[in-house]
Write a protein that holds these residues in place. Structure first.
Motif, short mmCIF file in Angstrom:
data_model
loop_
_atom_site.label_atom_id
_atom_site.label_comp_id
_atom_site.label_asym_id
_atom_site.label_seq_id
_atom_site.Cartn_x
_atom_site.Cartn_y
_atom_site.Cartn_z
N LEU A 113 10.56 13.26 -6.81
CA LEU A 113 11.37 13.52 -5.63
C LEU A 113 10.62 14.39 -4.62
O LEU A 113 10.73 14.18 -3.39
CB LEU A 113 12.68 14.20 -6.03
N MET A 114 9.82 15.34 -5.12
CA MET A 114 9.06 16.20 -4.23
C MET A 114 8.05 15.38 -3.44
O MET A 114 7.96 15.49 -2.21
CB MET A 114 8.34 17.29 -5.01
N TRP A 115 7.27 14.55 -4.12
CA TRP A 115 6.24 13.75 -3.45
C TRP A 115 6.85 12.70 -2.54
O TRP A 115 6.31 12.42 -1.46
CB TRP A 115 5.31 13.11 -4.48
N TRP A 116 7.98 12.13 -2.95
CA TRP A 116 8.65 11.16 -2.08
C TRP A 116 9.09 11.82 -0.77
O TRP A 116 8.93 11.24 0.30
CB TRP A 116 9.85 10.56 -2.82
N ASN A 117 9.60 13.04 -0.86
CA ASN A 117 10.01 13.75 0.35
C ASN A 117 8.82 14.08 1.24
O ASN A 117 8.90 13.97 2.47
CB ASN A 117 10.77 15.03 -0.02
N VAL A 118 7.71 14.47 0.62
CA VAL A 118 6.50 14.77 1.39
C VAL A 118 6.04 13.51 2.13
O VAL A 118 5.74 13.55 3.34
CB VAL A 118 5.38 15.28 0.46
N ILE A 119 6.00 12.39 1.43
CA ILE A 119 5.56 11.13 2.03
C ILE A 119 6.50 10.70 3.15
O ILE A 119 6.06 10.24 4.22
CB ILE A 119 5.46 10.04 0.94
N THR A 120 7.79 10.87 2.94
CA THR A 120 8.78 10.49 3.95
C THR A 120 8.64 11.34 5.20
O THR A 120 8.75 10.84 6.33
CB THR A 120 10.21 10.60 3.38
N ILE A 121 8.39 12.64 5.02
CA ILE A 121 8.19 13.52 6.18
C ILE A 121 6.95 13.11 6.97
O ILE A 121 6.97 13.05 8.20
CB ILE A 121 8.09 14.99 5.72
N ILE A 122 5.87 12.81 6.25
CA ILE A 122 4.64 12.37 6.92
C ILE A 122 4.88 11.07 7.67
O ILE A 122 4.48 10.90 8.83
CB ILE A 122 3.50 12.21 5.90
N LEU B 224 0.83 -1.21 0.00
CA LEU B 224 0.00 0.00 0.00
C LEU B 224 0.86 1.26 0.00
O LEU B 224 0.52 2.25 -0.66
CB LEU B 224 -0.92 0.00 1.22
N TYR B 225 1.97 1.24 0.74
CA TYR B 225 2.89 2.38 0.75
C TYR B 225 3.37 2.69 -0.65
O TYR B 225 3.35 3.86 -1.09
CB TYR B 225 4.06 2.08 1.67
N LEU B 226 3.78 1.68 -1.39
CA LEU B 226 4.33 1.88 -2.73
C LEU B 226 3.24 2.29 -3.73
O LEU B 226 3.43 3.21 -4.54
CB LEU B 226 5.04 0.62 -3.21
N VAL B 227 2.09 1.63 -3.68
CA VAL B 227 1.01 1.91 -4.63
C VAL B 227 0.41 3.29 -4.38
O VAL B 227 0.25 4.10 -5.31
CB VAL B 227 -0.08 0.83 -4.56
N LEU B 228 0.06 3.57 -3.14
CA LEU B 228 -0.54 4.87 -2.83
C LEU B 228 0.44 6.01 -3.06
O LEU B 228 0.06 7.09 -3.51
CB LEU B 228 -1.02 4.89 -1.38
N GLY B 229 1.71 5.76 -2.76
CA GLY B 229 2.73 6.78 -3.01
C GLY B 229 2.87 7.10 -4.48
O GLY B 229 2.97 8.28 -4.87
N THR B 230 2.88 6.06 -5.30
CA THR B 230 2.99 6.27 -6.76
C THR B 230 1.77 7.00 -7.29
O THR B 230 1.89 7.94 -8.10
CB THR B 230 3.15 4.92 -7.47
N LEU C 97 14.92 4.60 -2.22
CA LEU C 97 14.64 5.21 -3.53
C LEU C 97 13.70 4.36 -4.38
O LEU C 97 13.40 4.72 -5.51
CB LEU C 97 15.96 5.43 -4.28
N THR C 98 13.22 3.25 -3.82
CA THR C 98 12.29 2.40 -4.56
C THR C 98 11.03 3.15 -4.96
O THR C 98 10.56 3.04 -6.10
CB THR C 98 11.89 1.17 -3.71
N LEU C 99 10.48 3.93 -4.03
CA LEU C 99 9.24 4.67 -4.33
C LEU C 99 9.43 5.73 -5.41
O LEU C 99 8.67 5.73 -6.40
CB LEU C 99 8.66 5.29 -3.06
#
Length: 426
Positions: free
Chosen positions: A296-305, A147-153, A279-281
């Motif tokens: 990269l922007m969305w990955w950083n947002v998700i990582t911060i959350i 779910l982390y990978l799918v929702l993140g993408t 970096l998989t996501l």
């Protein structure tokens, strides 16, 4: 648990790690532990030294645990990770000599003591049951990672903050669940933990060997690594800033825990190809057509959350409350500090999620039993509460639980606490 306020500073009678660097890393902590041992080529268990070099490759718990702890006192890890007598019966084969110095640890594991009796009761109750990861735990670990990978993408593909928040929450859940797998022998699911930017190897040290074995003490890296920004141990010289302003800036620390761990490790001691796991996501986002800058922007947002959620869950889970034992407080008995009793004094469970699966594995639930028996899967822990409560009653110990809200408030109160408490003897 009875306690009384005491304005005098008291100490648990042992030495904390000697830091040779301002970076309080897992490697530095291990180095300080090796400095306590008489021989950095041997392993210490209680008052005897052993050469486990030839056993390392066939260690049922995995080679890494013994490789990491070579040259250190592994008494607490040995006792809490080996619940049957199998390992104890093997030790004489690798005996070298008796230790010449006393252990730098106050904890005891006496026969017929609290932890010894509790452990034997638990092993009797679980006779024939598999203690390692259950099918349920594996399923939830896989599902939250997916779910982390799918929702993140999808969040990057559709520029959806809602999906990013959901992905961040799933990253938090994945990280918490995966930590249960690195308490076991090597397995691929423990590397789900690395999606966060955390290191499995480093956290096996800082969490498995440091925090789990010595919670709330100077040997607990999960306390000392936050200092001087967050100071949970009581001290009369705490500044007003660390006591109260930390309430405001601590959420900022929470947000960047994942990033700081990954980036600092890349600078100080990268671990090879494993460092690419976070970096998989963003890689998946780019694969499905998202521009790299947006990915990269969305990955950083998700990582911060994810980092914020993980920190809120972890820091408020069990340990930091004014009624829990921290370094500087006076324990029940300086001369005979049973390791199991110490764990009960330093940990408090949340009644709302007691035994509620899968909440216990995504919110650090049933935490006292998890500390006492880290290699037993969370799915089995709820059934062990009657045994724990029976043993506590036998030794005259009150086993108390708290609410989620009480522990959240408690950790902020603990940040401001500058007085010590004295735990009454059983």
């Amino acid at each position: 648990m009875d306690f009384q306020e005491d304005q005098s500073r008291s100490f648990i009678n042992w030495r904390g790690p000697k830091w040779e660097s301002p970076f309080r890393t897992s490697a530095a902590w291990l180095k300080s532990r090796r400095g306590e041992n008489e021989d950095e080529k041997l392993w210490r268990v209680h008052d005897k030294l052993y050469d486990l070099s030839k056993f390392t490759a066939v260690h049922p718990g995995g080679e890494q645990w013994l490789t990491l702890t070579k040259g250190t006192d592994i008494t607490e890890a040995f006792e809490s990770h080996h619940l049957t007598d199998t390992a104890r019966n093997l030790l004489p084969k690798y005996y070298v000599r008796d230790a010449k110095t006393a252990r730098n640890s106050p904890f005891t594991f006496k026969e017929d003591g609290f932890y010894d009796k509790l452990k034997r009761k638990v092993m009797t109750a679980m006779k024939g049951a598999k203690r390692g990861p259950t099918a349920q735990s594996k399923m939830f670990a896989d599902c939250y990672t997916f779910l982390y990978l799918v929702l993140g993408t999808l969040s990057a593909a559709y520029s959806s903050l809602l999906l990013a928040v959901c992905s961040g929450v799933c990253l938090c859940c994945t990280t918490v669940i995966a930590h249960n797998f690195f308490h076991q022998r090597n397995n691929f699911r423990m590397y789900y933990f690395a999606f966060s930017g955390f290191s499995v190897k480093a956290w096996r040290i800082s969490h498995g060997l440091s925090h789990h074995l010595f919670p709330n003490s100077r040997q607990d890296l999960e306390i000392t690594m936050f200092e001087p920004f967050l100071q949970w141990t009581p001290h009369p010289d705490k500044t007003w800033i660390t006591r109260f302003v930390s309430w405001i800036y601590s959420p900022i620390v929470y947000c960047f825990l994942f990033h700081s761990q990954w980036i600092s490790r890349l600078i100080i001691s990268p671990e090879g190809m494993i460092e690419l796991i976070p970096l998989t996501l963003p890689g998946a986002m780019v694969f499905f057509g998202v521009p790299i800058t947006s990915a990269l922007m969305w990955w950083n947002v998700i990582t911060i959350i994810g980092s914020f959620c993980f920190s809120v869950v972890g820091i408020n889970a069990a340990h930091h409350h004014p009624e829990l034992l921290h370094d500087g407080d006076e324990p029940r008995d300086r001369q005979e500090m049973d390791w199991g009793i110490y764990q009960i004094d330093a940990v408090r469970d949340r009644v709302e999620i007691q035994g509620v699966f899968p909440l216990v594995i995504i919110l650090f639930g049933d935490h006292t039993l998890h500390h006492l028996f880290p290699t037993i899967d969370h799915f089995h822990l709820y059934g062990l509460y009657p045994i724990l409560e029976e043993t506590c009653k036998e030794f005259g110990i009150e086993f108390r639980m708290g609410t989620i809200w009480d522990l959240i408030r408690g950790q902020f109160r603990q940040l401001s606490r500058n007085y010590t408490i004295t735990f009454r003897k059983r």
